[in-house]
Design a protein around this motif. Structure first.
Motif, PDB file in Angstrom:
ATOM      1  N   PRO A 146       0.824  -1.212   0.000  1.00 47.62           N
ATOM      2  CA  PRO A 146       0.000   0.000   0.000  1.00 47.62           C
ATOM      3  C   PRO A 146       0.857   1.262   0.000  1.00 47.62           C
ATOM      4  O   PRO A 146       1.980   1.267   0.510  1.00 47.62           O
ATOM      5  CB  PRO A 146      -0.816  -0.119   1.297  1.00 47.62           C
ATOM      6  N   PRO A 147       0.346   2.349  -0.590  1.00 44.15           N
ATOM      7  CA  PRO A 147       1.121   3.595  -0.637  1.00 44.15           C
ATOM      8  C   PRO A 147       1.515   4.110   0.739  1.00 44.15           C
ATOM      9  O   PRO A 147       2.586   4.696   0.899  1.00 44.15           O
ATOM     10  CB  PRO A 147       0.181   4.584  -1.333  1.00 44.15           C
ATOM     11  N   SER A 148       0.680   3.872   1.745  1.00 45.07           N
ATOM     12  CA  SER A 148       1.021   4.336   3.099  1.00 45.07           C
ATOM     13  C   SER A 148       2.277   3.642   3.613  1.00 45.07           C
ATOM     14  O   SER A 148       3.047   4.229   4.377  1.00 45.07           O
ATOM     15  CB  SER A 148      -0.139   4.085   4.054  1.00 45.07           C
ATOM     16  N   GLU A 149       2.503   2.422   3.192  1.00 46.40           N
ATOM     17  CA  GLU A 149       3.712   1.698   3.593  1.00 46.40           C
ATOM     18  C   GLU A 149       4.897   2.082   2.707  1.00 46.40           C
ATOM     19  O   GLU A 149       6.022   2.235   3.183  1.00 46.40           O
ATOM     20  CB  GLU A 149       3.453   0.195   3.504  1.00 46.40           C
ATOM     21  N   PHE A 150       4.644   2.256   1.424  1.00 44.24           N
ATOM     22  CA  PHE A 150       5.713   2.588   0.490  1.00 44.24           C
ATOM     23  C   PHE A 150       6.249   3.996   0.735  1.00 44.24           C
ATOM     24  O   PHE A 150       7.437   4.251   0.580  1.00 44.24           O
ATOM     25  CB  PHE A 150       5.208   2.448  -0.954  1.00 44.24           C
ATOM     26  N   PHE A 151       5.373   4.923   1.115  1.00 45.89           N
ATOM     27  CA  PHE A 151       5.773   6.311   1.359  1.00 45.89           C
ATOM     28  C   PHE A 151       5.793   6.642   2.854  1.00 45.89           C
ATOM     29  O   PHE A 151       5.470   7.752   3.244  1.00 45.89           O
ATOM     30  CB  PHE A 151       4.825   7.275   0.634  1.00 45.89           C
ATOM     31  N   ASP A 152       6.138   5.677   3.701  1.00 48.18           N
ATOM     32  CA  ASP A 152       6.177   5.894   5.145  1.00 48.18           C
ATOM     33  C   ASP A 152       7.402   6.740   5.501  1.00 48.18           C
ATOM     34  O   ASP A 152       8.525   6.246   5.589  1.00 48.18           O
ATOM     35  CB  ASP A 152       6.227   4.551   5.872  1.00 48.18           C
ATOM     36  N   PHE A 153       7.177   8.035   5.702  1.00 49.32           N
ATOM     37  CA  PHE A 153       8.280   8.966   5.950  1.00 49.32           C
ATOM     38  C   PHE A 153       8.922   8.757   7.322  1.00 49.32           C
ATOM     39  O   PHE A 153      10.029   9.231   7.563  1.00 49.32           O
ATOM     40  CB  PHE A 153       7.800  10.419   5.805  1.00 49.32           C
ATOM     41  N   HIS A 154       8.250   8.048   8.215  1.00 51.65           N
ATOM     42  CA  HIS A 154       8.827   7.791   9.535  1.00 51.65           C
ATOM     43  C   HIS A 154       9.927   6.737   9.473  1.00 51.65           C
ATOM     44  O   HIS A 154      10.729   6.629  10.402  1.00 51.65           O
ATOM     45  CB  HIS A 154       7.734   7.342  10.511  1.00 51.65           C
ATOM     46  N   ARG A 155       9.965   5.973   8.401  1.00 51.39           N
ATOM     47  CA  ARG A 155      10.984   4.924   8.251  1.00 51.39           C
ATOM     48  C   ARG A 155      12.158   5.370   7.384  1.00 51.39           C
ATOM     49  O   ARG A 155      13.035   4.555   7.081  1.00 51.39           O
ATOM     50  CB  ARG A 155      10.358   3.667   7.645  1.00 51.39           C
ATOM     51  N   LEU A 156      12.206   6.620   6.992  1.00 55.16           N
ATOM     52  CA  LEU A 156      13.310   7.108   6.167  1.00 55.16           C
ATOM     53  C   LEU A 156      14.488   7.490   7.056  1.00 55.16           C
ATOM     54  O   LEU A 156      14.324   8.193   8.050  1.00 55.16           O
ATOM     55  CB  LEU A 156      12.884   8.324   5.349  1.00 55.16           C
ATOM     56  N   SER A 157      15.663   7.012   6.701  1.00 58.23           N
ATOM     57  CA  SER A 157      16.878   7.410   7.404  1.00 58.23           C
ATOM     58  C   SER A 157      18.081   7.113   6.513  1.00 58.23           C
ATOM     59  O   SER A 157      18.029   6.257   5.631  1.00 58.23           O
ATOM     60  CB  SER A 157      17.017   6.668   8.736  1.00 58.23           C
ATOM     61  N   ARG A 158      19.132   7.838   6.793  1.00 54.91           N
ATOM     62  CA  ARG A 158      20.371   7.638   6.038  1.00 54.91           C
ATOM     63  C   ARG A 158      21.065   6.393   6.560  1.00 54.91           C
ATOM     64  O   ARG A 158      21.218   6.237   7.774  1.00 54.91           O
ATOM     65  CB  ARG A 158      21.253   8.873   6.236  1.00 54.91           C
ATOM     66  N   PRO A 159      21.492   5.495   5.671  1.00 52.46           N
ATOM     67  CA  PRO A 159      22.199   4.299   6.153  1.00 52.46           C
ATOM     68  C   PRO A 159      23.534   4.681   6.788  1.00 52.46           C
ATOM     69  O   PRO A 159      24.203   5.624   6.353  1.00 52.46           O
ATOM     70  CB  PRO A 159      22.400   3.448   4.905  1.00 52.46           C
ATOM     71  N   ALA A 160      23.912   3.957   7.826  1.00 53.35           N
ATOM     72  CA  ALA A 160      25.137   4.269   8.559  1.00 53.35           C
ATOM     73  C   ALA A 160      26.389   4.001   7.728  1.00 53.35           C
ATOM     74  O   ALA A 160      27.355   4.757   7.792  1.00 53.35           O
ATOM     75  CB  ALA A 160      25.185   3.459   9.855  1.00 53.35           C
ATOM     76  N   ASP A 161      26.367   2.919   6.966  1.00 51.56           N
ATOM     77  CA  ASP A 161      27.534   2.574   6.149  1.00 51.56           C
ATOM     78  C   ASP A 161      27.079   1.803   4.915  1.00 51.56           C
ATOM     79  O   ASP A 161      25.882   1.588   4.709  1.00 51.56           O
ATOM     80  CB  ASP A 161      28.554   1.767   6.964  1.00 51.56           C
ATOM     81  N   MET A 162      28.028   1.397   4.099  1.00 50.16           N
ATOM     82  CA  MET A 162      27.709   0.712   2.852  1.00 50.16           C
ATOM     83  C   MET A 162      27.081  -0.665   3.098  1.00 50.16           C
ATOM     84  O   MET A 162      26.226  -1.097   2.325  1.00 50.16           O
ATOM     85  CB  MET A 162      28.985   0.592   2.008  1.00 50.16           C
ATOM     86  N   ASN A 163      27.487  -1.351   4.156  1.00 50.22           N
ATOM     87  CA  ASN A 163      26.904  -2.661   4.460  1.00 50.22           C
ATOM     88  C   ASN A 163      25.416  -2.533   4.791  1.00 50.22           C
ATOM     89  O   ASN A 163      24.611  -3.350   4.347  1.00 50.22           O
ATOM     90  CB  ASN A 163      27.640  -3.323   5.626  1.00 50.22           C
ATOM     91  N   GLN A 164      25.062  -1.526   5.572  1.00 46.93           N
ATOM     92  CA  GLN A 164      23.655  -1.316   5.902  1.00 46.93           C
ATOM     93  C   GLN A 164      22.865  -0.933   4.656  1.00 46.93           C
ATOM     94  O   GLN A 164      21.748  -1.405   4.454  1.00 46.93           O
ATOM     95  CB  GLN A 164      23.511  -0.244   6.980  1.00 46.93           C
ATOM     96  N   ALA A 165      23.445  -0.090   3.810  1.00 48.34           N
ATOM     97  CA  ALA A 165      22.771   0.293   2.566  1.00 48.34           C
ATOM     98  C   ALA A 165      22.546  -0.924   1.685  1.00 48.34           C
ATOM     99  O   ALA A 165      21.473  -1.098   1.103  1.00 48.34           O
ATOM    100  CB  ALA A 165      23.573   1.356   1.826  1.00 48.34           C
ATOM    101  N   THR A 166      23.539  -1.778   1.581  1.00 53.79           N
ATOM    102  CA  THR A 166      23.425  -2.984   0.758  1.00 53.79           C
ATOM    103  C   THR A 166      22.356  -3.921   1.301  1.00 53.79           C
ATOM    104  O   THR A 166      21.559  -4.473   0.536  1.00 53.79           O
ATOM    105  CB  THR A 166      24.781  -3.708   0.680  1.00 53.79           C
ATOM    106  N   SER A 167      22.319  -4.108   2.621  1.00 46.02           N
ATOM    107  CA  SER A 167      21.301  -5.003   3.189  1.00 46.02           C
ATOM    108  C   SER A 167      19.901  -4.415   3.018  1.00 46.02           C
ATOM    109  O   SER A 167      18.950  -5.145   2.754  1.00 46.02           O
ATOM    110  CB  SER A 167      21.594  -5.294   4.658  1.00 46.02           C
ATOM    111  N   ARG A 168      19.766  -3.083   3.144  1.00 50.80           N
ATOM    112  CA  ARG A 168      18.467  -2.449   2.919  1.00 50.80           C
ATOM    113  C   ARG A 168      18.021  -2.618   1.471  1.00 50.80           C
ATOM    114  O   ARG A 168      16.860  -2.928   1.193  1.00 50.80           O
ATOM    115  CB  ARG A 168      18.523  -0.955   3.245  1.00 50.80           C
TER     116      ARG A 168
END
Length: 164
Positions: free
Chosen positions: A24-46
């Motif tokens: 659902p769009p409410s889940e896809f555009f959930d602004f409360h779950r947006l954050s910058r990944p700490a490092d490349m490993n976290q970005a890759t897993s996300r």
């Protein structure tokens, strides 16, 4: 009639497999779950998790960008319409050679005429740049969203279910 049944079965299978994966769009555009990944490993897993979890939504984004690219390039639409329409018309209306004056028009000569006009028209419509734009824009949007969206709590249960 058989061809129509095959198309309807294909659309039904597409709807069951791809469109059932839409979140659902409410889940896809959930602004409360947006954050910058700490490092490349976290970005890759996300990215790994989110591309599977939101695969239906990402497919819709890709399709919308493809439609937008086609609509903003009218010469490409004309070229593709000419080629597809030409193939369809030749196969439907000219399966047998036809006598026109002293000349016999065959399917082969019609196809040659279609290519002589259609290929340069397609070349001038820059289909490769449109394709690269679609791939680049969708890749940037999809990878960007997948990298900054924190996986939901269900991702913790997914790793537990995989281990069991």
């Amino acid at each position: 009639m058989e061809h129509v049944m095959r198309v309807s079965e294909t659309l039904k299978a597409f709807r069951e497999t791809r469109l059932s994966a839409l979140r659902p769009p409410s889940e896809f555009f959930d602004f409360h779950r947006l954050s910058r990944p700490a490092d490349m490993n976290q970005a890759t897993s996300r990215i790994t998790y989110n591309t599977r979890y939101f695969s239906g939504n990402y497919g819709v984004i890709f399709a919308m960008l493809a439609v937008y690219a086609m609509l903003t390039n009218p010469l490409l639409l004309i070229a593709l319409g000419f080629l597809v329409g030409g193939f369809t018309a030749i196969n439907k209306f000219a399966p047998e050679p036809t006598q026109v004056g002293d000349y016999v028009v065959t399917q082969k000569s019609l196809y040659i005429g279609l290519f002589v006009i259609g290929i340069p028209l397609l070349w001038f419509s820059s289909p490769l740049s449109t394709l690269f734009w679609i791939v680049g824009a969708s890749g940037l949007l999809i990878m960007g969203h997948a990298a900054i969206m924190e996986p939901g709590i269900e991702s913790e249960y997914a790793t537990v279910q995989d281990a069991v």
